[in-house]
Design an enzyme around this catalytic site. Structure first.
Site, PDB file in Angstrom:
ATOM      1  N   GLY A  26       0.782  -1.323   0.001  1.00 56.81           N
ATOM      2  CA  GLY A  26      -0.130   0.099   0.037  1.00 56.81           C
ATOM      3  C   GLY A  26       1.052   1.222   0.054  1.00 56.81           C
ATOM      4  CG  ASN A  29      -2.140  10.721   3.670  1.00 55.17           C
ATOM      5  OD1 ASN A  29      -2.537  11.075   4.855  1.00 55.17           O
ATOM      6  ND2 ASN A  29      -0.934  11.279   3.405  1.00 55.17           N
ATOM      7  N   GLY A  31       0.095   4.589   4.083  1.00 48.13           N
ATOM      8  CA  GLY A  31       1.201   3.646   3.668  1.00 48.13           C
ATOM      9  C   GLY A  31       2.497   4.166   3.289  1.00 48.13           C
ATOM     10  CE  LYS A 222      -9.970   5.666  13.782  1.00 49.53           C
ATOM     11  NZ  LYS A 222      -9.201   6.426  13.025  1.00 49.53           N
ATOM     12  NE  ARG A 290      -8.078   9.694   4.838  1.00 48.51           N
ATOM     13  CZ  ARG A 290      -7.453   8.790   4.212  1.00 48.51           C
ATOM     14  NH1 ARG A 290      -7.890   7.986   3.501  1.00 48.51           N
ATOM     15  NH2 ARG A 290      -6.042   8.897   4.297  1.00 48.51           N
ATOM     16  CD  GLN A 321     -11.027   2.924   4.704  1.00 47.39           C
ATOM     17  OE1 GLN A 321     -11.315   1.951   4.980  1.00 47.39           O
ATOM     18  NE2 GLN A 321     -10.478   3.276   3.421  1.00 47.39           N
TER      19      GLN A 321
HETATM   20  N1  LIG Z   1      -4.204   8.431   6.580  1.00 43.17           N
HETATM   21  C1  LIG Z   1      -4.343   8.370   7.675  1.00 43.17           C
HETATM   22  O1  LIG Z   1      -4.126   9.400   8.236  1.00 43.17           O
HETATM   23  C2  LIG Z   1      -4.727   6.903   8.426  1.00 43.17           C
HETATM   24  C3  LIG Z   1      -4.115   6.721   9.611  1.00 43.17           C
HETATM   25  C4  LIG Z   1      -4.266   5.481  10.123  1.00 43.17           C
HETATM   26  C5  LIG Z   1      -4.658   4.369   9.350  1.00 43.17           C
HETATM   27  N2  LIG Z   1      -5.362   4.615   8.024  1.00 43.17           N
HETATM   28  C6  LIG Z   1      -5.630   3.485   7.460  1.00 43.17           C
HETATM   29  O2  LIG Z   1      -4.786   3.051   6.414  1.00 43.17           O
HETATM   30  C7  LIG Z   1      -5.530   2.534   5.232  1.00 43.17           C
HETATM   31  C8  LIG Z   1      -4.933   2.995   3.949  1.00 43.17           C
HETATM   32  O3  LIG Z   1      -5.055   4.428   3.988  1.00 43.17           O
HETATM   33  P1  LIG Z   1      -4.059   5.268   3.154  1.00 43.17           P
HETATM   34  O4  LIG Z   1      -4.199   6.732   3.797  1.00 43.17           O
HETATM   35  O5  LIG Z   1      -2.875   4.755   3.243  1.00 43.17           O
HETATM   36  O6  LIG Z   1      -4.712   5.418   1.646  1.00 43.17           O
HETATM   37  P2  LIG Z   1      -5.471   6.515   0.825  1.00 43.17           P
HETATM   38  O7  LIG Z   1      -7.035   6.591   1.249  1.00 43.17           O
HETATM   39  O8  LIG Z   1      -4.503   7.914   1.256  1.00 43.17           O
HETATM   40  O9  LIG Z   1      -5.018   6.229  -0.476  1.00 43.17           O
HETATM   41  C9  LIG Z   1      -5.611   5.081  -1.356  1.00 43.17           C
HETATM   42  C10 LIG Z   1      -4.794   3.999  -1.852  1.00 43.17           C
HETATM   43  O10 LIG Z   1      -5.271   3.069  -2.629  1.00 43.17           O
HETATM   44  C11 LIG Z   1      -4.852   2.872  -3.862  1.00 43.17           C
HETATM   45  N3  LIG Z   1      -5.899   2.565  -4.749  1.00 43.17           N
HETATM   46  C12 LIG Z   1      -6.858   2.983  -5.239  1.00 43.17           C
HETATM   47  N4  LIG Z   1      -7.439   2.193  -6.221  1.00 43.17           N
HETATM   48  C13 LIG Z   1      -6.857   1.017  -6.056  1.00 43.17           C
HETATM   49  C14 LIG Z   1      -7.131  -0.315  -6.375  1.00 43.17           C
HETATM   50  N5  LIG Z   1      -7.983  -0.507  -7.340  1.00 43.17           N
HETATM   51  N6  LIG Z   1      -6.326  -1.331  -6.173  1.00 43.17           N
HETATM   52  C15 LIG Z   1      -5.361  -1.160  -5.135  1.00 43.17           C
HETATM   53  N7  LIG Z   1      -5.162   0.102  -4.603  1.00 43.17           N
HETATM   54  C16 LIG Z   1      -5.767   1.020  -5.290  1.00 43.17           C
HETATM   55  C17 LIG Z   1      -4.287   4.259  -4.081  1.00 43.17           C
HETATM   56  O11 LIG Z   1      -3.360   4.116  -4.999  1.00 43.17           O
HETATM   57  C18 LIG Z   1      -3.753   4.698  -2.772  1.00 43.17           C
HETATM   58  O12 LIG Z   1      -2.400   4.142  -2.699  1.00 43.17           O
HETATM   59  C19 LIG Z   1      -7.100   2.675   5.656  1.00 43.17           C
HETATM   60  O13 LIG Z   1      -7.461   1.592   6.029  1.00 43.17           O
HETATM   61  C20 LIG Z   1      -7.078   3.827   6.501  1.00 43.17           C
HETATM   62  O14 LIG Z   1      -7.924   3.717   7.274  1.00 43.17           O
HETATM   63  C21 LIG Z   1      -5.040   5.941   7.462  1.00 43.17           C
END
Ligand SMILES: NC(=O)c1ccc[n+]([C@@H]2O[C@H](COP(=O)([O-])OP(=O)(O)OC[C@H]3O[C@@H](n4cnc5c(N)ncnc54)[C@H](O)[C@@H]3O)[C@@H](O)[C@H]2O)c1
Length: 367
Positions: A26, A29, A31, A222, A290, A321
């Site tokens: 992944g 953001n 990742g 949450k 978000r 989410q």
């Molecule tokens: N951003 C935060 O602050 C944060 C904090 C804690 C946990 N999380 C969790 O981390 C997880 C990932 O969130 P993020 O912020 O890294 O992602 P994001 O929402 O910023 O980005 C979406 C990702 O999904 C990819 N994507 C889109 N379509 C796709 C497809 N068809 N197949 C595969 N990949 C595809 C995109 O390229 C991108 O890398 C989520 O479960 C989120 O709840 C996020």
């Protein structure tokens, strides 16, 4: 001679020595921030290879260039984490199979709705001795009941899976603002401690807790409460009234999070809700992030713009989410006859689908 390990399909892969190799599956953001944190530590910890591979879902940027190539040239994820250097030892890999090929530590951090398909693609492609950790918030609802993402990974790939959840806003950790997180583990404390070492930095404090489901459900639920808090923010109200309403939403939300988790898994501990993944993450997410932001916009528009439209407008490629999780939780409540027990969770979903107006959240929190 280099030792070798077997993939689940029986292929030999070369392992140059017994150092651990990390791949982040992944590159959104969070990742990208996870890759940056890990890469800063693999350089310092002798038990890990320096290189951290990051699987990138390939996209063509408006400039016509490929995202993975730009990441490798600039050392920045220009789409999902612009302006932040990831570390020279982070290598973006667009081919999923190649990204995971010889890794024995897999960090899953993709939107939860994509995980089932991703796991299917990974069957037989990973090392049989791999350990996983999920940073993903959300669950899959199946006919037989809810399935946490860590369970999905374990069941589909046959590997142990810990979780890491906490009061984490990726963009803030990216600029090294203080934050903390909890690693949830099932039995193997040594593995949990290895994950703690891999993620910990002076500005990112990580501790371990033996309650995988409790930690994961905190991180997942949450987001539903944050949607409720966002609705309150988007309604026209005086500041004091708004603050009181938000506090009431957080208190009731925490109560429903705990009750729901313990009804699903009797092993979930009360103390988990006082870890970083519990009350701290809940407050952080209800005040920023978000889910709150999109729900605020939804209420300001009187529910007339859909969450799909708002996600596209406000998040620009990032995924929301909480709305999906609210639907999944609602399915569980309906299926198990628990709707009356969880009025906040129920109301959030009914507002999201337009069955109730956004103002219903206030009526609920005053009842
Ligand atoms: N951003 C935060 O602050 C944060 C904090 C804690 C946990 N999380 C969790 O981390 C997880 C990932 O969130 P993020 O912020 O890294 O992602 P994001 O929402 O910023 O980005 C979406 C990702 O999904 C990819 N994507 C889109 N379509 C796709 C497809 N068809 N197949 C595969 N990949 C595809 C995109 O390229 C991108 O890398 C989520 O479960 C989120 O709840 C996020």
């Amino acid at each position: 001679m280099s030792p070798s390990a077997e993939t689940a399909s029986g292929d030999d892969v070369e392992v140059p020595n017994n150092k651990s190799r990390v791949t982040v599956v992944g590159s959104g953001n969070w990742g990208s921030v996870a890759a940056k944190l890990i890469a800063s530590n693999t350089l310092k910890l002798s038990s890990f290879h320096d290189e951290v591979r990051m699987w990138v879902f390939e996209e063509v940027l408006p400039s016509g260039e490929k995202l993975s190539e730009v990441i490798n040239q600039t050392n920045e994820n220009v789409k999902y984490l612009p302006g932040i250097k990831l570390g020279r030892n982070v290598v973006a890999v667009p081919d999923l199979e190649h990204a995971v090929r010889d890794a024995n530590m897999l960090v899953f951090v993709a939107p939860h709705q994509l995980m089932e398909g991703l796991c299917r693609r990974l069957v037989g492609k990973i090392r049989a001795d791999a350990e996983a950790i999920s940073l993903i918030k959300g669950m899959e609802v199946k006919m037989e009941g809810p399935c946490m993402i860590s369970t999905l990974i374990t069941e589909q790939l046959g590997i142990n899976c810990c979780v890491l959840m906490g009061a984490n806003i990726a963009n803030e950790i990216a600029v090294e603002k203080f934050s903390e997180a909890t690693v949830g583990y099932r039995e193997n404390k040594e593995i949990a401690e290895k994950w703690v070492r891999l993620f910990s930095t002076p500005y990112f404090m990580v501790s371990a807790c033996q309650d995988v489901e409790g930690v994961e459900l905190c991180g997942t639920l949450k987001n539903v409460v944050a949607i409720a808090a966002g609705f309150v923010d988007g309604l026209e109200m005086g500041n004091n009234t708004k603050a009181r309403q938000s506090a009431a939403i957080m208190r009731m939300g925490l109560r429903e999070m705990k009750a729901f988790s313990q009804l699903l898994f009797s092993s979930v501990k009360d103390s988990t809700f006082f870890e970083s993944c519990g009350v701290a993450d809940l407050i952080t997410t209800c005040l920023g992030g978000r889910n709150r932001k999109c729900a605020d916009a939804f209420a300001r528009n009187g529910g007339k713009k859909s969450f799909d439209e708002l996600e596209a407008e406000i998040l620009q490629g990032q995924k929301l989410q909480g709305v999906l999780t609210a639907k999944e939780v609602y399915e569980v409540l309906r299926h198990r006859g628990w709707l009356e027990l969880f009025p906040l969770f129920r109301t959030v979903h009914e507002i999201c689908i337009g069955r109730l107006p956004p103002t219903a959240i206030v009526e609920y929190s005053q009842s």
